[in-house]
Scaffold this motif. Structure first.
Motif, mmCIF file in Angstrom:
data_model
loop_
_atom_site.group_PDB
_atom_site.id
_atom_site.type_symbol
_atom_site.label_atom_id
_atom_site.label_comp_id
_atom_site.label_asym_id
_atom_site.label_seq_id
_atom_site.Cartn_x
_atom_site.Cartn_y
_atom_site.Cartn_z
ATOM 1 N N MET A 59 8.731 11.783 -33.355
ATOM 2 C CA MET A 59 7.627 11.140 -34.074
ATOM 3 C C MET A 59 8.119 10.843 -35.475
ATOM 4 S SD MET A 59 3.843 12.627 -35.152
ATOM 5 C CE MET A 59 3.094 12.570 -33.526
ATOM 6 N N ASN A 60 8.041 9.569 -35.903
ATOM 7 C CA ASN A 60 8.561 9.252 -37.235
ATOM 8 C C ASN A 60 7.557 9.627 -38.326
ATOM 9 O OD1 ASN A 60 6.762 7.016 -37.865
ATOM 10 N ND2 ASN A 60 8.008 5.712 -36.525
ATOM 11 N N GLY A 61 7.981 9.490 -39.561
ATOM 12 C CA GLY A 61 7.163 9.924 -40.682
ATOM 13 C C GLY A 61 5.872 9.144 -40.853
ATOM 14 N N LEU A 62 5.904 7.847 -40.556
ATOM 15 C CA LEU A 62 4.699 7.039 -40.690
ATOM 16 C C LEU A 62 3.662 7.411 -39.634
ATOM 17 C CD1 LEU A 62 6.399 3.620 -41.445
ATOM 18 C CD2 LEU A 62 5.023 4.971 -43.043
ATOM 19 N N GLU A 63 4.134 7.680 -38.418
ATOM 20 C CA GLU A 63 3.223 8.118 -37.356
ATOM 21 C C GLU A 63 2.604 9.467 -37.704
ATOM 22 O OE1 GLU A 63 5.524 6.011 -33.563
ATOM 23 O OE2 GLU A 63 6.067 8.037 -34.201
ATOM 24 N N ALA A 64 3.449 10.360 -38.208
ATOM 25 C CA ALA A 64 2.964 11.694 -38.588
ATOM 26 C C ALA A 64 1.972 11.594 -39.740
ATOM 27 C CB ALA A 64 4.142 12.582 -38.984
ATOM 28 N N ALA A 65 2.280 10.760 -40.724
ATOM 29 C CA ALA A 65 1.392 10.600 -41.876
ATOM 30 C C ALA A 65 0.037 10.059 -41.440
ATOM 31 C CB ALA A 65 2.026 9.665 -42.901
ATOM 32 N N THR A 66 0.047 9.103 -40.523
ATOM 33 C CA THR A 66 -1.209 8.537 -40.012
ATOM 34 C C THR A 66 -2.062 9.615 -39.353
ATOM 35 O OG1 THR A 66 -0.157 6.386 -39.632
ATOM 36 C CG2 THR A 66 -2.209 6.820 -38.451
ATOM 37 N N GLU A 67 -1.421 10.442 -38.534
ATOM 38 C CA GLU A 67 -2.155 11.504 -37.829
ATOM 39 C C GLU A 67 -2.692 12.550 -38.811
ATOM 40 O OE1 GLU A 67 -1.255 14.742 -34.284
ATOM 41 O OE2 GLU A 67 -0.337 12.753 -34.187
ATOM 42 N N TYR A 70 -5.583 11.188 -40.914
ATOM 43 C CA TYR A 70 -6.805 11.060 -40.125
ATOM 44 C C TYR A 70 -7.548 12.401 -40.093
ATOM 45 C CZ TYR A 70 -9.967 10.239 -36.202
ATOM 46 O OH TYR A 70 -11.085 10.132 -35.425
ATOM 47 N N ALA A 71 -6.772 13.474 -39.936
ATOM 48 C CA ALA A 71 -7.378 14.813 -39.873
ATOM 49 C C ALA A 71 -7.672 15.379 -41.252
ATOM 50 C CB ALA A 71 -6.453 15.759 -39.108
ATOM 51 N N TYR A 72 -6.813 15.038 -42.222
ATOM 52 C CA TYR A 72 -6.950 15.571 -43.586
ATOM 53 C C TYR A 72 -6.834 14.410 -44.583
ATOM 54 C CZ TYR A 72 -5.543 19.742 -40.960
ATOM 55 O OH TYR A 72 -5.443 20.754 -40.025
ATOM 56 N N PRO A 73 -7.911 13.682 -44.824
ATOM 57 C CA PRO A 73 -7.854 12.503 -45.707
ATOM 58 C C PRO A 73 -7.368 12.819 -47.119
ATOM 59 C CG PRO A 73 -9.918 12.566 -44.481
ATOM 60 C CD PRO A 73 -9.252 13.889 -44.258
ATOM 61 N N GLU A 74 -7.500 14.079 -47.525
ATOM 62 C CA GLU A 74 -7.091 14.463 -48.879
ATOM 63 C C GLU A 74 -5.599 14.776 -48.974
ATOM 64 O OE1 GLU A 74 -7.604 18.235 -46.648
ATOM 65 O OE2 GLU A 74 -8.622 16.303 -46.706
ATOM 66 N N ALA A 75 -4.885 14.705 -47.865
ATOM 67 C CA ALA A 75 -3.468 15.079 -47.836
ATOM 68 C C ALA A 75 -2.635 14.240 -48.800
ATOM 69 C CB ALA A 75 -2.920 14.942 -46.422
ATOM 70 N N ASN A 76 -1.743 14.899 -49.519
ATOM 71 C CA ASN A 76 -0.794 14.214 -50.404
ATOM 72 C C ASN A 76 0.543 14.113 -49.683
ATOM 73 O OD1 ASN A 76 -2.534 13.948 -52.672
ATOM 74 N ND2 ASN A 76 -2.173 16.084 -53.215
ATOM 75 N N ILE A 77 0.894 12.922 -49.283
ATOM 76 C CA ILE A 77 2.141 12.713 -48.541
ATOM 77 C C ILE A 77 3.065 11.801 -49.345
ATOM 78 C CG2 ILE A 77 3.184 11.818 -46.426
ATOM 79 C CD1 ILE A 77 0.572 12.495 -44.982
ATOM 80 N N LEU A 78 4.245 12.311 -49.639
ATOM 81 C CA LEU A 78 5.262 11.554 -50.376
ATOM 82 C C LEU A 78 6.399 11.258 -49.412
ATOM 83 C CD1 LEU A 78 6.400 10.412 -53.018
ATOM 84 C CD2 LEU A 78 7.238 12.697 -53.574
ATOM 85 N N LEU A 79 6.603 9.986 -49.135
ATOM 86 C CA LEU A 79 7.647 9.579 -48.197
ATOM 87 C C LEU A 79 8.964 9.379 -48.928
ATOM 88 C CD1 LEU A 79 5.491 7.058 -46.166
ATOM 89 C CD2 LEU A 79 6.313 9.274 -45.359
ATOM 90 N N LYS A 91 3.404 -0.406 -44.429
ATOM 91 C CA LYS A 91 2.690 0.598 -43.629
ATOM 92 C C LYS A 91 2.340 1.813 -44.473
ATOM 93 C CE LYS A 91 4.352 -0.556 -38.979
ATOM 94 N NZ LYS A 91 5.140 -0.089 -37.813
ATOM 95 N N ALA A 92 3.271 2.226 -45.318
ATOM 96 C CA ALA A 92 3.022 3.394 -46.181
ATOM 97 C C ALA A 92 1.827 3.137 -47.088
ATOM 98 C CB ALA A 92 4.265 3.708 -47.012
ATOM 99 N N LEU A 93 1.735 1.937 -47.640
ATOM 100 C CA LEU A 93 0.620 1.578 -48.508
ATOM 101 C C LEU A 93 -0.695 1.572 -47.739
ATOM 102 C CD1 LEU A 93 2.240 -1.387 -50.453
ATOM 103 C CD2 LEU A 93 1.541 0.777 -51.451
ATOM 104 N N ARG A 94 -0.648 1.013 -46.546
ATOM 105 C CA ARG A 94 -1.881 0.833 -45.782
ATOM 106 C C ARG A 94 -2.430 2.125 -45.191
ATOM 107 N NH1 ARG A 94 -0.356 -5.062 -43.128
ATOM 108 N NH2 ARG A 94 -0.974 -6.258 -44.951
ATOM 109 N N ILE A 95 -1.562 3.059 -44.847
ATOM 110 C CA ILE A 95 -2.081 4.303 -44.259
ATOM 111 C C ILE A 95 -2.530 5.288 -45.332
ATOM 112 C CG2 ILE A 95 -0.660 4.066 -42.203
ATOM 113 C CD1 ILE A 95 1.191 6.200 -43.277
ATOM 114 N N GLY A 96 -2.153 5.031 -46.597
ATOM 115 C CA GLY A 96 -2.618 5.895 -47.672
ATOM 116 C C GLY A 96 -1.635 6.934 -48.150
ATOM 117 N N ALA A 97 -0.342 6.706 -47.912
ATOM 118 C CA ALA A 97 0.665 7.624 -48.465
ATOM 119 C C ALA A 97 0.583 7.576 -49.983
ATOM 120 C CB ALA A 97 2.065 7.218 -48.001
ATOM 121 N N LYS A 98 0.825 8.703 -50.617
ATOM 122 C CA LYS A 98 0.700 8.789 -52.077
ATOM 123 C C LYS A 98 1.980 8.394 -52.799
ATOM 124 C CE LYS A 98 -3.523 10.274 -52.008
ATOM 125 N NZ LYS A 98 -3.728 10.374 -50.559
#
Length: 206
Positions: A59-67, A70-79, A91-98
Motif C-alpha cells: 500500500m503506497n503512502g497516498l493510499e495509506a494517507a487517504t485511509e 478518512y478515519a482520523y480527519p485531524e491527522a497530520n501527515i507529512l509526505l 493527490k497529496a493536496l487533494r487528500i489533505g496531506a499537511k
C-alpha cells in the motif's frame, strides 16, 4: 512531539530516527515499512505527525494517507519522497496531506515537522512553484456565498502570488495590521489554517 516514520528503506528510516531523536523534544514512537504499517501504527500511537514515504509495496503512502484521514480527519501527515511527481503532488493536496517534501532536503525535515505539528501546511519550494500549473478547476468558485468580499478576494490573489503582508499592504494602500485582520477573516470564512492553504485553495478554485 511524537513521530511515526514509515519508509520501505530501512536505512532511510534508521537515519531519520537517529537525526530526529537527537532533538530532546522529538520521540520516534514507531517505524514501519509500508502503507499497511502506517495505517496500523497511526491507529495505535496517534502521533503528532506521521512522516511517510509515497512509493512503497503493498500500500503506497497516498493510499495509506487517504485511509488514515478518512478515519482520523485531524491527522497530520507529512509526505517525504524522492520524486517530484506532478500526479503525487496533486493527490497529496487533494487528500489533505499537511506537507510534501523531498528526501534530499534533509535540513528542512525537522522544521517542517514542527510547523505541521503546530497546525501549518508545509510544501517545499520546488513543490509550491509547481502548484499553479498543476491544479486547475474550470468551475468558478462562488466566494460571495462564503462571505468573501472583493477586497478579500484581491488579498487572496496576492497571497497566492507569493506576496507578504507588507507587500500586500503597500499594493492596496492598507496598514499591515489591516491586512492581518483581513487574512484572519479569510481563514475563518474558508475554514483554512494558514496562508499556504489560502494559496492552494485559490489555485484549486481558480
Amino acid at each position: 512531539m511524537k513521530i511515526v516514520i514509515v519508509d520501505d528503506d530501512c536505512l532511510v528510516t534508521g537515519a531519520l530516527k537517529t537525526i530526529l531523536e537527537a532533538n530532546e523534544d522529538v520521540d520516534v514512537v514507531a517505524t514501519g515499512l509500508d502503507g499497511r504499517d502506517a495505517v496500523r501504527l497511526y491507529g495505535e500511537h496517534k502521533p503528532d505527525v506521521l512522516l511517510m514515504d509515497i512509493r512503497m509495496k503493498n500500500m503506497n503512502g497516498l493510499e495509506a494517507a487517504t485511509e488514515i484521514l478518512y478515519a482520523y480527519p485531524e491527522a497530520n501527515i507529512l509526505l517525504l519522497t524522492t520524486f517530484l511527481d506532478d500526479e503525487y503532488i496533486v493527490k497529496a493536496l487533494r487528500i489533505g496531506a499537511k506537507g510534501y517534501l523531498l528526501k534530499q532536503d534533509y535540513a528542512s525535515i525537522l522544521p517542517a515537522l514542527r510547523a505541521v505539528c503546530s497546525g501549518q501546511t508545509v510544501f517545499g519550494m520546488e513543490i509550491v512553484s509547481k502548484i499553479p500549473d498543476l491544479i486547475r478547476n474550470e468551475d468558478g468558485f462562488d466566494y460571495a456565498a462564503h462571505g468573501i468580499n472583493e477586497r478579500e478576494k484581491e488579498i487572496i490573489r496576492l497571497i497566492a502570488d507569493g506576496n507578504s503582508n507588507k507587500e500586500i499592504a503597500a499594493e492596496l494602500y492598507l496598514s499591515e495590521g489591516t491586512v492581518r485582520n483581513y487574512l484572519s477573516s479569510i481563514l475563518n470564512k474558508l475554514q483554512l489554517r494558514d496562508r499556504t492553504q489560502v494559496a492552494v485553495f485559490y489555485y484549486q478554485h481558480k
